[in-house]
Structures are given as C-alpha cells and as structure tokens.
Design a protein around this motif. Sequence first.
Motif, PDB file in Angstrom:
ATOM      1  N   LEU A 176       0.828  -1.208   0.000  1.00 52.32           N
ATOM      2  CA  LEU A 176       0.000   0.000   0.000  1.00 52.32           C
ATOM      3  C   LEU A 176       0.863   1.260   0.000  1.00 52.32           C
ATOM      4  CD1 LEU A 176      -3.067   0.299  -0.034  1.00 52.32           C
ATOM      5  CD2 LEU A 176      -3.008   0.590   2.445  1.00 52.32           C
ATOM      6  N   VAL A 177       1.915   1.277   0.816  1.00 52.49           N
ATOM      7  CA  VAL A 177       2.742   2.478   0.881  1.00 52.49           C
ATOM      8  C   VAL A 177       3.520   2.667  -0.421  1.00 52.49           C
ATOM      9  CG1 VAL A 177       4.845   1.481   1.913  1.00 52.49           C
ATOM     10  CG2 VAL A 177       4.186   3.826   2.457  1.00 52.49           C
ATOM     11  N   ASN A 178       3.945   1.581  -1.052  1.00 53.98           N
ATOM     12  CA  ASN A 178       4.629   1.697  -2.341  1.00 53.98           C
ATOM     13  C   ASN A 178       3.680   2.226  -3.418  1.00 53.98           C
ATOM     14  OD1 ASN A 178       7.040   0.770  -1.270  1.00 53.98           O
ATOM     15  ND2 ASN A 178       6.674  -1.355  -1.860  1.00 53.98           N
ATOM     16  N   TYR A 179       2.449   1.746  -3.400  1.00 54.44           N
ATOM     17  CA  TYR A 179       1.433   2.239  -4.332  1.00 54.44           C
ATOM     18  C   TYR A 179       1.171   3.724  -4.097  1.00 54.44           C
ATOM     19  CZ  TYR A 179      -3.207   2.759  -6.503  1.00 54.44           C
ATOM     20  OH  TYR A 179      -4.283   3.181  -7.258  1.00 54.44           O
ATOM     21  N   ALA A 180       1.095   4.111  -2.825  1.00 50.40           N
ATOM     22  CA  ALA A 180       0.830   5.512  -2.492  1.00 50.40           C
ATOM     23  C   ALA A 180       1.961   6.420  -2.961  1.00 50.40           C
ATOM     24  CB  ALA A 180       0.628   5.656  -0.985  1.00 50.40           C
ATOM     25  N   ILE A 181       3.197   6.030  -2.705  1.00 52.20           N
ATOM     26  CA  ILE A 181       4.337   6.866  -3.093  1.00 52.20           C
ATOM     27  C   ILE A 181       4.406   7.010  -4.614  1.00 52.20           C
ATOM     28  CG2 ILE A 181       6.857   6.932  -3.156  1.00 52.20           C
ATOM     29  CD1 ILE A 181       6.821   5.761  -0.317  1.00 52.20           C
ATOM     30  N   GLU A 182       4.179   5.922  -5.315  1.00 52.86           N
ATOM     31  CA  GLU A 182       4.220   5.988  -6.779  1.00 52.86           C
ATOM     32  C   GLU A 182       3.160   6.942  -7.324  1.00 52.86           C
ATOM     33  OE1 GLU A 182       3.960   3.047 -10.709  1.00 52.86           O
ATOM     34  OE2 GLU A 182       3.621   2.231  -8.703  1.00 52.86           O
ATOM     35  N   ARG A 183       1.946   6.836  -6.828  1.00 49.60           N
ATOM     36  CA  ARG A 183       0.881   7.709  -7.316  1.00 49.60           C
ATOM     37  C   ARG A 183       1.116   9.160  -6.916  1.00 49.60           C
ATOM     38  NH1 ARG A 183      -5.188   6.812  -7.717  1.00 49.60           N
ATOM     39  NH2 ARG A 183      -4.671   8.538  -9.102  1.00 49.60           N
ATOM     40  N   LEU A 184       1.523   9.383  -5.692  1.00 52.06           N
ATOM     41  CA  LEU A 184       1.745  10.750  -5.226  1.00 52.06           C
ATOM     42  C   LEU A 184       2.859  11.428  -6.021  1.00 52.06           C
ATOM     43  CD1 LEU A 184       1.479  10.132  -1.378  1.00 52.06           C
ATOM     44  CD2 LEU A 184      -0.101  11.507  -2.744  1.00 52.06           C
ATOM     45  N   GLN A 185       3.952  10.721  -6.232  1.00 54.82           N
ATOM     46  CA  GLN A 185       5.076  11.312  -6.962  1.00 54.82           C
ATOM     47  C   GLN A 185       4.724  11.594  -8.420  1.00 54.82           C
ATOM     48  OE1 GLN A 185       8.146   8.383  -6.179  1.00 54.82           O
ATOM     49  NE2 GLN A 185       9.063   9.642  -4.564  1.00 54.82           N
ATOM     50  N   ASN A 186       3.909  10.754  -9.012  1.00 58.05           N
ATOM     51  CA  ASN A 186       3.591  10.899 -10.431  1.00 58.05           C
ATOM     52  C   ASN A 186       2.455  11.877 -10.706  1.00 58.05           C
ATOM     53  OD1 ASN A 186       5.549   9.040 -11.175  1.00 58.05           O
ATOM     54  ND2 ASN A 186       4.146   7.303 -11.147  1.00 58.05           N
ATOM     55  N   GLU A 187       1.585  12.087  -9.733  1.00 62.78           N
ATOM     56  CA  GLU A 187       0.353  12.827 -10.030  1.00 62.78           C
ATOM     57  C   GLU A 187       0.157  14.109  -9.247  1.00 62.78           C
ATOM     58  OE1 GLU A 187      -3.151  10.257 -10.347  1.00 62.78           O
ATOM     59  OE2 GLU A 187      -1.810   8.521 -10.337  1.00 62.78           O
ATOM     60  N   VAL A 188       0.914  14.312  -8.174  1.00 60.23           N
ATOM     61  CA  VAL A 188       0.751  15.534  -7.378  1.00 60.23           C
ATOM     62  C   VAL A 188       2.006  16.377  -7.551  1.00 60.23           C
ATOM     63  CG1 VAL A 188       0.273  16.519  -5.117  1.00 60.23           C
ATOM     64  CG2 VAL A 188      -0.685  14.281  -5.727  1.00 60.23           C
ATOM     65  N   LYS A 189       1.893  17.439  -8.306  1.00 60.02           N
ATOM     66  CA  LYS A 189       3.045  18.306  -8.561  1.00 60.02           C
ATOM     67  C   LYS A 189       3.384  19.127  -7.322  1.00 60.02           C
ATOM     68  CE  LYS A 189       2.077  18.708 -13.527  1.00 60.02           C
ATOM     69  NZ  LYS A 189       1.769  19.643 -14.631  1.00 60.02           N
ATOM     70  N   GLY A 190       4.677  19.379  -7.163  1.00 56.34           N
ATOM     71  CA  GLY A 190       5.124  20.208  -6.045  1.00 56.34           C
ATOM     72  C   GLY A 190       5.053  19.508  -4.705  1.00 56.34           C
ATOM     73  N   LEU A 191       5.081  18.186  -4.715  1.00 57.46           N
ATOM     74  CA  LEU A 191       4.975  17.415  -3.475  1.00 57.46           C
ATOM     75  C   LEU A 191       6.336  16.851  -3.101  1.00 57.46           C
ATOM     76  CD1 LEU A 191       2.250  15.069  -2.231  1.00 57.46           C
ATOM     77  CD2 LEU A 191       4.503  14.063  -2.628  1.00 57.46           C
ATOM     78  N   GLN A 192       6.728  16.992  -1.849  1.00 58.75           N
ATOM     79  CA  GLN A 192       7.975  16.429  -1.350  1.00 58.75           C
ATOM     80  C   GLN A 192       7.673  15.375  -0.309  1.00 58.75           C
ATOM     81  OE1 GLN A 192      10.727  19.187   0.450  1.00 58.75           O
ATOM     82  NE2 GLN A 192      12.287  17.620   0.827  1.00 58.75           N
ATOM     83  N   ILE A 193       8.205  14.171  -0.516  1.00 52.42           N
ATOM     84  CA  ILE A 193       8.031  13.067   0.427  1.00 52.42           C
ATOM     85  C   ILE A 193       9.326  12.901   1.217  1.00 52.42           C
ATOM     86  CG2 ILE A 193       7.670  10.578   0.649  1.00 52.42           C
ATOM     87  CD1 ILE A 193       5.904  10.707  -1.822  1.00 52.42           C
ATOM     88  N   TYR A 194       9.193  12.730   2.523  1.00 56.30           N
ATOM     89  CA  TYR A 194      10.353  12.588   3.398  1.00 56.30           C
ATOM     90  C   TYR A 194      10.538  11.124   3.796  1.00 56.30           C
ATOM     91  CZ  TYR A 194       9.458  17.603   3.890  1.00 56.30           C
ATOM     92  OH  TYR A 194       9.240  18.933   3.642  1.00 56.30           O
ATOM     93  N   GLY A 195      11.805  10.710   3.922  1.00 53.54           N
ATOM     94  CA  GLY A 195      12.099   9.376   4.422  1.00 53.54           C
ATOM     95  C   GLY A 195      12.691   8.460   3.378  1.00 53.54           C
ATOM     96  N   PRO A 196      13.210   7.311   3.822  1.00 55.19           N
ATOM     97  CA  PRO A 196      13.901   6.393   2.922  1.00 55.19           C
ATOM     98  C   PRO A 196      12.933   5.629   2.020  1.00 55.19           C
ATOM     99  CG  PRO A 196      13.752   5.439   5.104  1.00 55.19           C
ATOM    100  CD  PRO A 196      13.212   6.831   5.217  1.00 55.19           C
ATOM    101  N   LYS A 197      13.498   4.998   0.999  1.00 59.83           N
ATOM    102  CA  LYS A 197      12.678   4.228   0.058  1.00 59.83           C
ATOM    103  C   LYS A 197      12.019   3.053   0.757  1.00 59.83           C
ATOM    104  CE  LYS A 197      12.839   1.844  -4.404  1.00 59.83           C
ATOM    105  NZ  LYS A 197      13.686   1.457  -5.561  1.00 59.83           N
ATOM    106  N   LYS A 198      12.813   2.282   1.528  1.00 63.59           N
ATOM    107  CA  LYS A 198      12.251   1.175   2.289  1.00 63.59           C
ATOM    108  C   LYS A 198      11.710   1.705   3.595  1.00 63.59           C
ATOM    109  CE  LYS A 198      13.232  -3.335   4.317  1.00 63.59           C
ATOM    110  NZ  LYS A 198      14.250  -4.357   4.636  1.00 63.59           N
TER     111      LYS A 198
END
Length: 408
Positions: free
Chosen positions: A306-328
Amino acid sequence: MDVREIRKMFPILDQEVNGHPLVYLDSSATSQKPVQVIEKLDDYYRRYNSNVHRGVHTLGTLATEGYEGAREKVRAFINAKSTEEIVFTRGATAALNLVASSYARDNLSEGDEIVITQMEHHSNIIPWQQAAKATGATLKYIPMQEDGSISLEDVRETVTDNTKIVAVIQVSNVLGTINPVKEITSIAHEKGAVSVIDGAQSIPHMKVDVQDIDCDFLAFSGHKMCGPTGIGVLYGKKQWLNNMEPVEFGGEMIDFVDWQESTWKELPWKFEGGTPIIGGAIGLAAAIDFLNEIGLDNIEEHETKLVNYAIERLQNEVKGLQIYGPKKRAGIVTFNVDNVHPHDLATVLDSEGIAVRAGHHCAQPLMRWLKATATARASFYLYNTEEDVDALVKGLIKTKEYFGDVFA
C-alpha cells in the motif's frame, strides 16, 4: 488477507464525514478498534467489572483471570521469557518514563552517556534529557543519513565505552524508517550498555521478538494496535526489573507496610501501583487475538504494498509534493506540498472525509533536521485499501487547485 472483510469488523469506518465516505489515514496516531475489542470491553464492564487480585468473590476472580491472562498474551505476542517481564503502564510514554526515572537515574552518573537518534518521538527524548540533567550524564545523538535512515557505522562511532543506555525508535513515526534494532542492541551490549526500544510504531505492524532482538527494555501502546487507549506495556529483562525501584507508590504494589518502612510485591506488580488498567488490559488481549488471527506477516506485507502504491501515485500525479524518508519504509508517508501549509492541507482533506495528521508529530528536533516547520502525514493499517490512496491523491490535487485559485 481480505481487506474488504476486515473493514467490516471496524464499525467506525462505515460512516460519512462531511458528506463523504470516511478515509482514515491516521493510524500512526491511533488505530481504529474492531468489533471484537469493543465487545470484549463491553462484556467486562457489563458482566464482571471488579477490582483484581484482592477480592475472593466471583467477579473479582473473573477480572483477575482476564487481567493476568492478558499479561500472558502480551508475553507470547513479543516472545518474552516470563510474564514477570511484562509491566502494564498507561502507554509507551509512561513505559519509557519508568525506565528513565528508575533504571537510568539509579545507574547513571557524571561522565556517562545516553545515546538516542535524531528521529526520536518526544517520548523518547524528554525522559532522557531529564535523566541526564538529574545524573550529570551526557545525551548524544546518532546522526541520520540524507534519506532519513541511520548507518551502523555511525552507531558504532557514537556509542562509546562511556555509553550506558542506547534508546532508539524501531520505526519512525514521521519517516517510516525501520531501524536495525537487533544490530544496534548488539553494538550497545558490546560496550556494556543496555538497549531500550520504542516499539510504539512497530509492534502493531510487524512481528517483534524481544529474545531475538535481545533488547533490555521495550515499550509500546495498546491504542495503536487496535486496542483501547490508556494501556501500554513495558517489557524489561528480569535481571533489570528486579533491581529497579518503583516510581509510583500506594495500593496494589505493596507487600508489607509498617509505620516507617514498606516493602514491595514481586515482579511485575511492584510497578503497578493503584487499581490497574483492568479493562484496558482485557481489551488489549482481545486486540492481540485479532492481530494474531490475521497474521502480522500478512499485515506487514499489505502495508508495504500500500505504501509503495501511495508513493508511486503521489510522486507521479501531485506536482510540487515532497516526500520525506527512505525508500524502504513502514506504512507511513510524510510530505509537504509547495505553497500549502500542512494544516490548511489537512483541513481541505477533512472536508473530503479524509483524515490525515498535520504538525510536527511530536518530533520537533526532526522537523528542524528536515528544515520544515510542519508536515502532513498519511499512515496506513490493515483496514486501508488502494481506494483510500486514490481518494488521498484526488484530495491533494483538489487542494492544490483550491489554493492555486485562492492565490491566483
């Protein structure tokens, strides 16, 4: 793992908020409760509500069996050696404070070191600050890597022969970082230090075996693992708990009281002064049964997807968004959106029925490390779905459009 069926067990999820189906993405703050836990609490208060240990009547016996039976379920859940090593507290915060107020203050002196990480929750910072002030010890921090993880090399450089306590969070409540607590514990022991693990964000989401980790203390809360609020656990190795003094005094924890002196009960009851958290413990036992039935491995696997799905969608579809933390990471996504304050973002999402957390998440030093005054956080649990993620993405896009129109 059938998430659709699991969701049916959580009555609170079957409602609308502000005219929209509830999307609950704040389980790191507190999880929702399944009907099995709600019914177990209801049964206790309706049928056998009574104080424990002292009474010989039927209700008291039933309550004692429920309370002490819960202790055994906790023991098995984390694979402790004995129920003597399981102390019920008000929560993870109270458990960490117990170690800092008893063990630390009795075993630290000037020149000693306490080592923690830069990603700690306030509950694993402030007790050690106070212990350092009271004893003359020094509080040191393991630095973080650029992505919000920590390296074992940095742990080895920070932990010295003067280090007496190493206290680390197993899973960061902000970054989702999963720390290598077994290896950190080994490094601590090599230097003669004890290890203290804040398991508030790990125990609900993955299997934790205290004997495998070999940690000396571990703290966690019931309310983040489908249990009631107001109940938590301190696990401590018997050798340490035996030599620690209680920090709360009164009924229930005493053995003998004379005019000038008193003695304490044996473990674990010497740390549980006053009427204990009976209903909370019984509810926690029901939550453990529930989690065991679903399986911690299944929960962890579901959250990872679920978190991998969320990060992929957020990074691809929400412009100007910064996600904090490691990949795993664990099932936590903490982020900021350009030109939108996290509190404003959370308010707009709430108008769409989406519950996320906004603020410093009880981690102000970490916020300064991130160079952020606040962040927004979406956290997932066993009852969340990809549709919840879809709603979050849609809500964030709508939020950006709203503030773009406002400031256009």
